[in-house]
Design a protein around this motif. Structure first.
Motif, PDB file in Angstrom:
ATOM      1  N   ALA A 185       0.848  -1.194   0.000  1.00 49.25           N
ATOM      2  CA  ALA A 185       0.000   0.000   0.000  1.00 49.25           C
ATOM      3  C   ALA A 185       0.881   1.240   0.000  1.00 49.25           C
ATOM      4  O   ALA A 185       1.898   1.294   0.706  1.00 49.25           O
ATOM      5  CB  ALA A 185      -0.914   0.009   1.221  1.00 49.25           C
ATOM      6  N   ASN A 186       0.503   2.215  -0.837  1.00 47.22           N
ATOM      7  CA  ASN A 186       1.251   3.467  -0.853  1.00 47.22           C
ATOM      8  C   ASN A 186       1.039   4.270   0.436  1.00 47.22           C
ATOM      9  O   ASN A 186       1.950   4.882   0.956  1.00 47.22           O
ATOM     10  CB  ASN A 186       0.844   4.315  -2.058  1.00 47.22           C
ATOM     11  CG  ASN A 186       1.263   3.676  -3.366  1.00 47.22           C
ATOM     12  OD1 ASN A 186       2.289   2.996  -3.428  1.00 47.22           O
ATOM     13  ND2 ASN A 186       0.475   3.868  -4.416  1.00 47.22           N
ATOM     14  N   ILE A 202      -4.553   2.371   1.203  1.00 44.94           N
ATOM     15  CA  ILE A 202      -4.927   3.214   0.065  1.00 44.94           C
ATOM     16  C   ILE A 202      -3.942   2.984  -1.087  1.00 44.94           C
ATOM     17  O   ILE A 202      -2.722   3.044  -0.906  1.00 44.94           O
ATOM     18  CB  ILE A 202      -4.917   4.703   0.468  1.00 44.94           C
ATOM     19  CG1 ILE A 202      -5.864   4.930   1.669  1.00 44.94           C
ATOM     20  CG2 ILE A 202      -5.304   5.588  -0.714  1.00 44.94           C
ATOM     21  CD1 ILE A 202      -5.731   6.303   2.289  1.00 44.94           C
ATOM     22  N   ASP A 203      -4.490   2.699  -2.272  1.00 44.40           N
ATOM     23  CA  ASP A 203      -3.713   2.537  -3.509  1.00 44.40           C
ATOM     24  C   ASP A 203      -2.619   1.484  -3.352  1.00 44.40           C
ATOM     25  O   ASP A 203      -1.472   1.791  -2.985  1.00 44.40           O
ATOM     26  CB  ASP A 203      -3.075   3.871  -3.947  1.00 44.40           C
ATOM     27  CG  ASP A 203      -4.114   4.886  -4.364  1.00 44.40           C
ATOM     28  OD1 ASP A 203      -5.183   4.462  -4.835  1.00 44.40           O
ATOM     29  OD2 ASP A 203      -3.876   6.091  -4.186  1.00 44.40           O
ATOM     30  N   GLY A 204      -2.963   0.257  -3.666  1.00 43.85           N
ATOM     31  CA  GLY A 204      -1.963  -0.795  -3.532  1.00 43.85           C
ATOM     32  C   GLY A 204      -2.337  -2.058  -4.270  1.00 43.85           C
ATOM     33  O   GLY A 204      -3.280  -2.094  -5.067  1.00 43.85           O
ATOM     34  N   LYS A 205      -1.607  -3.120  -3.969  1.00 43.97           N
ATOM     35  CA  LYS A 205      -1.821  -4.416  -4.601  1.00 43.97           C
ATOM     36  C   LYS A 205      -1.834  -5.488  -3.515  1.00 43.97           C
ATOM     37  O   LYS A 205      -1.123  -5.384  -2.511  1.00 43.97           O
ATOM     38  CB  LYS A 205      -0.718  -4.725  -5.603  1.00 43.97           C
ATOM     39  CG  LYS A 205      -0.556  -3.713  -6.717  1.00 43.97           C
ATOM     40  CD  LYS A 205       0.613  -4.071  -7.626  1.00 43.97           C
ATOM     41  CE  LYS A 205       0.858  -2.985  -8.680  1.00 43.97           C
ATOM     42  NZ  LYS A 205      -0.262  -2.916  -9.648  1.00 43.97           N
ATOM     43  N   ASP A 218      -5.650  -5.394  -7.579  1.00 47.33           N
ATOM     44  CA  ASP A 218      -5.330  -3.972  -7.453  1.00 47.33           C
ATOM     45  C   ASP A 218      -6.519  -3.281  -6.760  1.00 47.33           C
ATOM     46  O   ASP A 218      -7.669  -3.486  -7.156  1.00 47.33           O
ATOM     47  CB  ASP A 218      -5.094  -3.340  -8.818  1.00 47.33           C
ATOM     48  CG  ASP A 218      -3.878  -3.942  -9.509  1.00 47.33           C
ATOM     49  OD1 ASP A 218      -2.977  -4.440  -8.805  1.00 47.33           O
ATOM     50  OD2 ASP A 218      -3.835  -3.931 -10.754  1.00 47.33           O
ATOM     51  N   TYR A 219      -6.237  -2.478  -5.781  1.00 47.66           N
ATOM     52  CA  TYR A 219      -7.347  -1.875  -5.021  1.00 47.66           C
ATOM     53  C   TYR A 219      -7.081  -0.385  -4.807  1.00 47.66           C
ATOM     54  O   TYR A 219      -5.939   0.079  -4.819  1.00 47.66           O
ATOM     55  CB  TYR A 219      -7.524  -2.569  -3.660  1.00 47.66           C
ATOM     56  CG  TYR A 219      -6.317  -2.448  -2.750  1.00 47.66           C
ATOM     57  CD1 TYR A 219      -6.167  -1.347  -1.908  1.00 47.66           C
ATOM     58  CD2 TYR A 219      -5.315  -3.422  -2.739  1.00 47.66           C
ATOM     59  CE1 TYR A 219      -5.062  -1.225  -1.088  1.00 47.66           C
ATOM     60  CE2 TYR A 219      -4.208  -3.299  -1.920  1.00 47.66           C
ATOM     61  CZ  TYR A 219      -4.091  -2.200  -1.089  1.00 47.66           C
ATOM     62  OH  TYR A 219      -2.987  -2.071  -0.280  1.00 47.66           O
ATOM     63  N   ARG A 220      -8.169   0.324  -4.601  1.00 46.76           N
ATOM     64  CA  ARG A 220      -8.074   1.746  -4.221  1.00 46.76           C
ATOM     65  C   ARG A 220      -8.041   1.880  -2.707  1.00 46.76           C
ATOM     66  O   ARG A 220      -7.254   2.649  -2.158  1.00 46.76           O
ATOM     67  CB  ARG A 220      -9.268   2.524  -4.798  1.00 46.76           C
ATOM     68  CG  ARG A 220      -9.315   2.527  -6.326  1.00 46.76           C
ATOM     69  CD  ARG A 220      -8.149   3.287  -6.919  1.00 46.76           C
ATOM     70  NE  ARG A 220      -8.120   4.673  -6.511  1.00 46.76           N
ATOM     71  CZ  ARG A 220      -8.768   5.645  -7.168  1.00 46.76           C
ATOM     72  NH1 ARG A 220      -9.470   5.357  -8.261  1.00 46.76           N
ATOM     73  NH2 ARG A 220      -8.698   6.890  -6.750  1.00 46.76           N
ATOM     74  N   THR A 221      -8.941   1.145  -2.013  1.00 45.88           N
ATOM     75  CA  THR A 221      -8.930   1.127  -0.538  1.00 45.88           C
ATOM     76  C   THR A 221      -9.211  -0.291  -0.067  1.00 45.88           C
ATOM     77  O   THR A 221      -9.959  -1.040  -0.704  1.00 45.88           O
ATOM     78  CB  THR A 221      -9.995   2.071   0.070  1.00 45.88           C
ATOM     79  OG1 THR A 221     -11.287   1.676  -0.346  1.00 45.88           O
ATOM     80  CG2 THR A 221      -9.728   3.519  -0.299  1.00 45.88           C
TER      81      THR A 221
END
Length: 338
Positions: A185-186, A202-205, A218-221
């Motif tokens: 996650a970023n 938030i923003d990760g894999k 791949d996800y946003r949250t």
């Protein structure tokens, strides 16, 4: 009416110093207990004041009944020592009429104490318990940047940067039978809701690595919980449902009965007030304060014993014993003289 106003003015003069003194002492005790929590959790000045606010109903409950009872006794004893009760009696105000004057205010006080003890204290206890659970959970979670071997629940966690509850470049890893899970996650935010921690990534894999396949998401949250929420048999909603549940399950019955009996103490002790307050200063010494303190100790000992051993039956046994005993003392001492 003038005599009634005069009696209440004398009562207020006695009550305020005693109540404020007991309130201050009891507050110090509660503040010391709150301060001792800093060895486990970290709290700021606002949170300290908040915890003290949760303790105020208990402080009032423990100080007001004793203060009011002793103040009533001291008021009559003071009037006796200054021969004013003799003058009041000459106007036709015998001890029972004096008792009737103080009865309405004492009754209202007992009702107020019942509301505080049975209605308000369970709610503030729940709020304090929830707050402390939240802080303790947060204290146990102390992830540091650029350190290996740290855990978040079942997850191994590594972060590059930390700013309060905000994290950057988070890596989470967990292995189970036949499946490894790896999450990047970023950014991440730590949330603490009623003592239950979770990460909002938030923003990760996310990678799920099995024996024969590999899946990537791949996800946003994404939310990651520290642990599964402990299921409780009862969730606090209000004091009525709390006591209803407790009585049905035979829990906290001694607290329930103790709250009620302590709230009734000033009301069912009125015979003691006139028994201790009336005396002849020419032939007797003023033992009002000492006798009052002894009566308070005896009542609380009896109440504690009965609530522990006969539980709900103490609600009628304790007042009956106390009223009959104090009335007997009144008959044998004050009534035959005044």
């Amino acid at each position: 009416m003038k005599i009634k106003s005069y009696l209440y003015s004398q009562l207020s003069i006695s009550f305020l110093p005693i109540f404020l003194g007991l309130y201050f002492i009891t507050s110090i005790i509660f503040l010391v207990k709150i301060a001792s929590l800093t060895s486990v959790i970290t709290i700021d000045a606002f949170e300290l004041f908040k915890l003290y606010g949760y303790s105020v109903p208990k402080i009032i409950f423990f100080t007001v009944p004793i203060s009011f009872f002793i103040s009533l006794v001291i008021t009559l004893a003071k009037l006796s020592s200054e021969y004013e009760l003799i003058v009041i009696t000459s106007f036709g105000f015998n001890p029972m009429k004096i008792l009737k004057i103080f009865f309405p205010s004492t009754f209202l006080l007992s009702i107020a104490l019942l509301i505080i003890s049975v209605g308000l204290i369970p709610k503030t206890d729940y709020l304090m318990s929830t707050f402390l659970d939240k802080k303790k959970k947060e204290a146990n979670f102390n992830i540091k940047a650029s350190e290996f071997g740290q855990k978040f629940g079942d997850w191994l966690i590594y972060i590059d940067k930390k700013d309060g509850k905000n994290y950057e470049n988070v890596r989470l890893f967990k292995t189970q039978e036949g499946l490894d899970q790896f999450i990047l996650a970023n950014k991440a935010v730590l949330n603490n809701k009623d003592g239950e921690l979770n990460f909002t990534l938030i923003d990760g894999k996310a990678f799920y690595i099995g024996d024969e396949e590999l899946n990537q998401i791949d996800y946003r949250t994404m939310d990651i919980n520290d642990s599964i929420v402990n299921k409780k048999d009862f969730i606090f909603t209000d004091s009525y449902n709390y006591w209803k549940y407790s009585l049905q399950n035979n829990s906290d019955i001694d607290d329930f009965t103790f709250f009620i009996l302590t709230s009734l103490f000033p009301l069912i002790s009125l015979f003691l007030v006139i028994t201790f307050g009336y005396y002849n200063p020419r032939y007797e010494k003023n033992r009002a304060i000492g006798l009052s303190l002894i009566a308070v100790v005896i009542y609380y000992v009896i109440t504690k014993y009965l609530t522990k051993n006969i539980e709900l039956h103490s609600l009628y046994v304790a007042p009956s014993i106390w009223i009959m005993g104090t009335y007997y003392l009144y008959i044998k001492t004050t009534k035959k003289l005044y």
